[in-house]
Every structure is written in structure tokens, then in C-alpha cells.
Design a protein around this motif. Structure first.
Motif, PDB file in Angstrom:
ATOM      1  N   GLY A 169       0.818  -1.209   0.000  1.00  0.00           N
ATOM      2  CA  GLY A 169       0.000   0.000   0.000  1.00  0.00           C
ATOM      3  C   GLY A 169       0.850   1.258   0.000  1.00  0.00           C
ATOM      4  O   GLY A 169       2.050   1.220  -0.276  1.00  0.00           O
ATOM      5  N   ASP A 170       0.232   2.394   0.294  1.00  0.00           N
ATOM      6  CA  ASP A 170       0.948   3.675   0.309  1.00  0.00           C
ATOM      7  C   ASP A 170       1.979   3.683   1.438  1.00  0.00           C
ATOM      8  O   ASP A 170       1.633   3.513   2.609  1.00  0.00           O
ATOM      9  N   LEU A 171       3.227   3.901   1.075  1.00  0.00           N
ATOM     10  CA  LEU A 171       4.305   3.853   2.064  1.00  0.00           C
ATOM     11  C   LEU A 171       4.477   5.199   2.763  1.00  0.00           C
ATOM     12  O   LEU A 171       4.248   6.256   2.177  1.00  0.00           O
ATOM     13  N   TYR A 172       4.901   5.145   4.017  1.00  0.00           N
ATOM     14  CA  TYR A 172       5.250   6.319   4.807  1.00  0.00           C
ATOM     15  C   TYR A 172       6.160   5.846   5.929  1.00  0.00           C
ATOM     16  O   TYR A 172       6.258   4.634   6.198  1.00  0.00           O
ATOM     17  N   GLN A 173       6.868   6.767   6.578  1.00  0.00           N
ATOM     18  CA  GLN A 173       7.614   6.432   7.784  1.00  0.00           C
ATOM     19  C   GLN A 173       7.530   7.580   8.780  1.00  0.00           C
ATOM     20  O   GLN A 173       7.569   8.759   8.398  1.00  0.00           O
ATOM     21  N   GLU A 174       7.396   7.215  10.058  1.00  0.00           N
ATOM     22  CA  GLU A 174       7.442   8.162  11.155  1.00  0.00           C
ATOM     23  C   GLU A 174       8.585   7.764  12.076  1.00  0.00           C
ATOM     24  O   GLU A 174       8.967   6.592  12.124  1.00  0.00           O
ATOM     25  N   TYR A 175       9.132   8.722  12.808  1.00  0.00           N
ATOM     26  CA  TYR A 175      10.282   8.428  13.663  1.00  0.00           C
ATOM     27  C   TYR A 175      10.278   9.332  14.882  1.00  0.00           C
ATOM     28  O   TYR A 175       9.607  10.365  14.924  1.00  0.00           O
ATOM     29  N   ASN A 176      11.052   8.937  15.884  1.00  0.00           N
ATOM     30  CA  ASN A 176      11.356   9.774  17.041  1.00  0.00           C
ATOM     31  C   ASN A 176      12.870   9.944  17.119  1.00  0.00           C
ATOM     32  O   ASN A 176      13.614   9.338  16.346  1.00  0.00           O
ATOM     33  N   GLY A 177      13.320  10.747  18.075  1.00  0.00           N
ATOM     34  CA  GLY A 177      14.744  10.978  18.214  1.00  0.00           C
ATOM     35  C   GLY A 177      15.233  12.036  17.259  1.00  0.00           C
ATOM     36  O   GLY A 177      14.473  12.844  16.723  1.00  0.00           O
ATOM     37  N   ASP A 178      16.530  12.036  17.017  1.00  0.00           N
ATOM     38  CA  ASP A 178      17.166  13.009  16.138  1.00  0.00           C
ATOM     39  C   ASP A 178      17.198  12.475  14.714  1.00  0.00           C
ATOM     40  O   ASP A 178      17.281  11.267  14.491  1.00  0.00           O
TER      41      ASP A 178
ATOM     42  N   SER B  43      19.543  12.449  12.661  1.00  0.00           N
ATOM     43  CA  SER B  43      20.776  11.712  12.377  1.00  0.00           C
ATOM     44  C   SER B  43      20.853  10.398  13.135  1.00  0.00           C
ATOM     45  O   SER B  43      21.696   9.550  12.837  1.00  0.00           O
ATOM     46  N   ASN B  44      19.963  10.232  14.112  1.00  0.00           N
ATOM     47  CA  ASN B  44      19.923   8.981  14.883  1.00  0.00           C
ATOM     48  C   ASN B  44      18.471   8.665  15.227  1.00  0.00           C
ATOM     49  O   ASN B  44      18.067   8.659  16.381  1.00  0.00           O
ATOM     50  N   PRO B  45      17.657   8.398  14.207  1.00  0.00           N
ATOM     51  CA  PRO B  45      16.222   8.181  14.442  1.00  0.00           C
ATOM     52  C   PRO B  45      15.954   6.866  15.174  1.00  0.00           C
ATOM     53  O   PRO B  45      16.662   5.864  14.991  1.00  0.00           O
ATOM     54  N   VAL B  46      14.915   6.880  15.998  1.00  0.00           N
ATOM     55  CA  VAL B  46      14.502   5.673  16.730  1.00  0.00           C
ATOM     56  C   VAL B  46      12.985   5.520  16.591  1.00  0.00           C
ATOM     57  O   VAL B  46      12.292   6.418  16.113  1.00  0.00           O
ATOM     58  N   ASP B  47      12.480   4.370  17.012  1.00  0.00           N
ATOM     59  CA  ASP B  47      11.037   4.091  16.983  1.00  0.00           C
ATOM     60  C   ASP B  47      10.452   4.342  15.596  1.00  0.00           C
ATOM     61  O   ASP B  47       9.376   4.947  15.446  1.00  0.00           O
ATOM     62  N   ILE B  48      11.149   3.889  14.554  1.00  0.00           N
ATOM     63  CA  ILE B  48      10.695   4.114  13.183  1.00  0.00           C
ATOM     64  C   ILE B  48       9.538   3.172  12.868  1.00  0.00           C
ATOM     65  O   ILE B  48       9.605   1.965  13.128  1.00  0.00           O
ATOM     66  N   SER B  49       8.462   3.741  12.324  1.00  0.00           N
ATOM     67  CA  SER B  49       7.314   2.914  11.960  1.00  0.00           C
ATOM     68  C   SER B  49       6.698   3.415  10.656  1.00  0.00           C
ATOM     69  O   SER B  49       6.670   4.615  10.409  1.00  0.00           O
ATOM     70  N   PRO B  50       6.222   2.468   9.829  1.00  0.00           N
ATOM     71  CA  PRO B  50       6.491   1.037   9.953  1.00  0.00           C
ATOM     72  C   PRO B  50       7.964   0.731   9.690  1.00  0.00           C
ATOM     73  O   PRO B  50       8.644   1.509   9.015  1.00  0.00           O
ATOM     74  N   ASP B  51       8.423  -0.386  10.204  1.00  0.00           N
ATOM     75  CA  ASP B  51       9.827  -0.775  10.090  1.00  0.00           C
ATOM     76  C   ASP B  51      10.035  -1.485   8.759  1.00  0.00           C
ATOM     77  O   ASP B  51       9.598  -2.617   8.571  1.00  0.00           O
ATOM     78  N   PHE B  52      10.717  -0.823   7.818  1.00  0.00           N
ATOM     79  CA  PHE B  52      10.915  -1.412   6.497  1.00  0.00           C
ATOM     80  C   PHE B  52      11.814  -2.640   6.535  1.00  0.00           C
ATOM     81  O   PHE B  52      11.756  -3.476   5.627  1.00  0.00           O
TER      82      PHE B  52
ATOM     83  N   LYS C  88      15.823  -1.495   4.023  1.00  0.00           N
ATOM     84  CA  LYS C  88      16.184  -0.759   5.225  1.00  0.00           C
ATOM     85  C   LYS C  88      15.283   0.463   5.376  1.00  0.00           C
ATOM     86  O   LYS C  88      14.684   0.934   4.410  1.00  0.00           O
ATOM     87  N   ASN C  89      15.228   0.994   6.594  1.00  0.00           N
ATOM     88  CA  ASN C  89      14.487   2.229   6.825  1.00  0.00           C
ATOM     89  C   ASN C  89      15.160   3.381   6.085  1.00  0.00           C
ATOM     90  O   ASN C  89      16.388   3.397   5.903  1.00  0.00           O
ATOM     91  N   LEU C  90      14.364   4.361   5.672  1.00  0.00           N
ATOM     92  CA  LEU C  90      14.866   5.437   4.823  1.00  0.00           C
ATOM     93  C   LEU C  90      14.955   6.788   5.535  1.00  0.00           C
ATOM     94  O   LEU C  90      15.322   7.782   4.921  1.00  0.00           O
ATOM     95  N   VAL C  91      14.616   6.841   6.815  1.00  0.00           N
ATOM     96  CA  VAL C  91      14.584   8.118   7.529  1.00  0.00           C
ATOM     97  C   VAL C  91      15.951   8.784   7.512  1.00  0.00           C
ATOM     98  O   VAL C  91      16.104   9.945   7.115  1.00  0.00           O
ATOM     99  N   LYS C  92      16.976   8.058   7.928  1.00  0.00           N
ATOM    100  CA  LYS C  92      18.330   8.629   7.978  1.00  0.00           C
ATOM    101  C   LYS C  92      18.854   8.885   6.575  1.00  0.00           C
ATOM    102  O   LYS C  92      19.449   9.931   6.303  1.00  0.00           O
TER     103      LYS C  92
ATOM    104  N   THR D 290       7.899  11.778   8.435  1.00  0.00           N
ATOM    105  CA  THR D 290       7.541  12.809   9.404  1.00  0.00           C
ATOM    106  C   THR D 290       7.987  12.403  10.803  1.00  0.00           C
ATOM    107  O   THR D 290       8.188  11.220  11.093  1.00  0.00           O
ATOM    108  N   TYR D 291       8.135  13.409  11.664  1.00  0.00           N
ATOM    109  CA  TYR D 291       8.450  13.150  13.066  1.00  0.00           C
ATOM    110  C   TYR D 291       7.257  12.458  13.713  1.00  0.00           C
ATOM    111  O   TYR D 291       6.106  12.801  13.467  1.00  0.00           O
ATOM    112  N   GLY D 292       7.503  11.464  14.542  1.00  0.00           N
ATOM    113  CA  GLY D 292       6.459  10.648  15.139  1.00  0.00           C
ATOM    114  C   GLY D 292       5.458  11.446  15.946  1.00  0.00           C
ATOM    115  O   GLY D 292       5.785  12.463  16.543  1.00  0.00           O
TER     116      GLY D 292
END
Length: 350
Positions: free
Chosen positions: A28-37, A39-48, A121-125, A158-160
Motif C-alpha cells: 500500500g501507500d508507504l510512509y515512515q514516522e520516527y522519534n529521536g534526532d 541523524s539517529n532516528p529511533v522508533d521508526i514505523s512502519p519498520d521497512f 532498510k528504513n529510509l529516515v536517515k 515525518t516526526y512521530g
């Protein structure tokens, strides 16, 4: 029942006819949200790394009677950087100090029906915590001529926002929302998540089909999965899922299903050709032509329903969506209301 429907981008080539490319994701339509900085994102969802979504490049042409086109070669780009791959088909590019984000999937007749790209892999960073794009560029060779056909897929980052709930329509099979033969069918599956966790209990569902510019409830379809047949789709069709928990709607999503077995197609004829709005006075005007697949000659005079929507399926022209006309216009105000890109669904009057 309408004769045909068109959705998405159409590219015209003087020497090669009309191509309709699309990138279809099995998750489906992909997206990612994260917490932290960033350059060092954490709690990334959904986890690719767990989801492993696959983007398939689906291409049809007015010159090809059976609809589907197999490119002679394929390139992929991440944020306009061409991806390079090792002998194991894993990308070798370094983004923010990381490699191995993508896997190249080759076309293999009867096994893998489309060129595709798997996100590993996750794409946030890698994207600098900003929305990113994945572009597919197919080379199509016919005789001694060739064309390069592109399609761009955007992934919001986007930021979580804590325990926000999201709904996406995923492919319930390996057909990537594409029907290739008469009598074919594919499955749509509505998936709800809170953060990175899937919600699996206490949910109810309502499914809709876009008909003549308005969403109509599909009677009797209240399960998590919807089976879409060629009888329900005219070249392409739009379907919406609403998901409820304890009687309260927690989210919705819209998905396009393509029927490349249909004998009729629509040439969109947009002005300007790049379908881009930049300034308040800009518009994009569509004056479509109904053709037989395999031809660029008008099949018959026809009026069309034009439905302009945002990413959530909200109709942006409710006063005109149910009125058939020879042309339809997207305005700056529609893009402003949508907060970005606007999708257009064009359906024949009969």
C-alpha cells in the motif's frame, strides 16, 4: 457501466504512442514516522527492515494490444541519485553512511511479472528525515526506436506523533493491484497500525468504489479483505477502505486497481503536458480521447466525469464531479486544499 476509466500519469511520445506507467507497492501507500534526532532516528514505523515492501513498475501502452509492456531495461533512483547494484542485486550507494537499502528485482516471465525494487532498510536517515522519492525509469525498445518512461513514487517521512493510528490498503496477493486477463481478480487488504504495531482485533470495515465522481458503498463487503474483479474495474478503478474500532473510524485509505485486459483506454491530453501547477493562476486542463487499446485514433465521441481528489480520497470538486463534460480542470486552489499533489480520475459517461 462506464466503458473506461483512467487514473495517474500519461506520457506521450511522438514516435511511440501513449504509455501509462505506475509504481504499485504490495504494502500500500508507504510512509515512515520516527522519534529521536534525524541523524539517529529511533522508533521508526512502519519498520521497512521487517515490512520489506516491493515497488513494481507496471507499464501499459496504446501500441500493445494485450496492454502490458516489458521494458528492455530498468533503472531506479533514490532522490534523483541513480542506484547501483552489486552482483547480489543489493544497492551499493552510500546514504548518510549506510548502504544496502534496496534490492533490484528482475523481470522473469511467469515468475516475476514486473521489474521491481525491494526496500530492505528504513529510509529516515538516508533521506535526512525528509520526504523522499523513488523513481523508476524504463527503457522500451520497439524495432529501431526506444523510449525512456519514468514514474516517481513519493514516501512521506515525518516526526512521530505518538500513538497515532494509520490505515493502509495492502495487496492481499502477488498481483500488485493489477488485473491482466478477462475474469481475473485481485485482493485488497486493509491494515490498521498504531505506531509500528498492527491492530488485529475489535475492527470493522467498510469498502467503497468511486462511481461517476462519488464514493458508493460496496454492499455486503465488511471484511478486512476485498476481492476486486474485472467486472468492477473499467481500465482502472478507485477503492476506499474505512476502518472502525468500537464504532469510531480510526482511518481510511484509497487504492487504484488497474485492468490492463480492457480493450478501451483513455488518452488524457493534459495541458500543460507536465501536469504541473506552480502559481495561483496555473491550471491543468484535461481533454481526453477514448481509444481502442493498440490505437491512438478516437474510438467514439465521449463525455467524461472528472474527479479530483487528495491522498485521502476527499473529492476536491464535489459540485462538478457528477457532471459529464468534454474537459476537466485542476486549479491551484485544489492543490492548496489537498496540501500537495492532486490525483485525477477520468471516467467515460457511458
Amino acid at each position: 457501466m462506464s466503458l473506461a476509466t483512467a487514473v495517474g500519469q500519461v506520457i506521450f511520445s511522438q514516435k511511440s504512442g501513449v504509455y501509462m506507467p505506475a509504481i504499485m507497492c504490495n504494502k500500500g501507500d508507504l510512509y515512515q514516522e520516527y522519534n529521536g534526532d534525524s541523524s539517529n532516528p529511533v522508533d521508526i514505523s512502519p519498520d521497512f527492515t521487517t515490512l520489506q515492501p516491493i515497488l513494481s513498475f507496471v507499464l501499459t501502452s496504446s501500441r500493445v494490444a494485450e496492454g502490458l509492456v516489458v521494458p528492455s531495461s530498468m533503472k531506479w533512483y533514490f532522490n534523483d541519485t541513480e542506484l547501483t547494484f552489486g552482483s547480489n542485486k543489493i544497492s551499493t550507494n552510500s546514504f548518510s553512511g549506510e548502504t544496502g537499502h534496496f534490492e533490484f528485482i528482475n523481470y522473469q516471465a511467469g515468475v516475476q511479472n514486473y521489474y521491481a525494487l525491494r526496500i530492505k532498510k528504513n529510509l529516515v536517515k538516508a533521506a535526512g528525515a525528509a520526504p523522499c522519492t523513488i523513481k523508476g525509469e524504463a527503457t522500451v525498445t520497439v524495432g529501431n526506436t526506444s523510449d525512456k518512461i519514468q514514474y516517481v513514487y513519493t514516501i512521506p517521512i515525518t516526526y512521530g506523533v505518538g500513538n497515532s493510528k494509520r490505515v493502509t490498503i495492502q495487496a492481499g496477493d502477488n498481483k500488485y493491484f493489477t488485473l491482466t486477463t478477462q475474469g481475473d481478480s485481485c485482493k485488497l487488504k486493509a491494515v490498521a497500525r498504531v505506531g509500528s504495531d498492527e491492530i488485529t482485533s475489535g475492527l470493522t470495515y467498510k469498502w467503497y468504489k468511486l462511481s461517476n465522481g462519488a464514493w458508493s458503498v460496496i454492499s455486503g463487503q465488511t471484511g478486512q479483505t476485498l476481492t476486486v474483479t474485472t467486472d468492477m474495474v473499467d481500465t482502472s478503478g478507485q477503492f476506499k477502505a474505512e476502518v472502525y474500532q468500537s464504532g469510531v473510524m480510526i482511518g481510511m485509505d484509497v487504492q487504484t486497481v488497474m485492468d490492463v485486459s480492457d480493450p478501451l483506454d483513455i488518452i488524457l491530453n493534459p495541458v500543460p503536458e507536465d501536469e504541473t501547477i506552480r502559481n495561483e493562476e496555473d491550471t491543468v486542463v484535461y481533454t481526453p480521447t477514448l481509444v481502442k487499446r493498440g490505437s491512438t485514433t478516437k474510438y467514439k465521441d465521449m463525455r467524461f466525469y472528472f474527479t479530483f481528489m487528495d491522498s485521502a480520497g476527499v473529492v476536491l470538486n464535489p459540485s462538478t464531479a457528477n457532471t459529464a463534460a468534454a474537459s476537466g480542470t485542476c486549479t491551484y486552489a485544489m492543490c492548496d486544499q489537498a496540501g500537495g499533489n492532486v490525483s485525477v480520475v477520468i471516467t467515460t459517461e457511458e
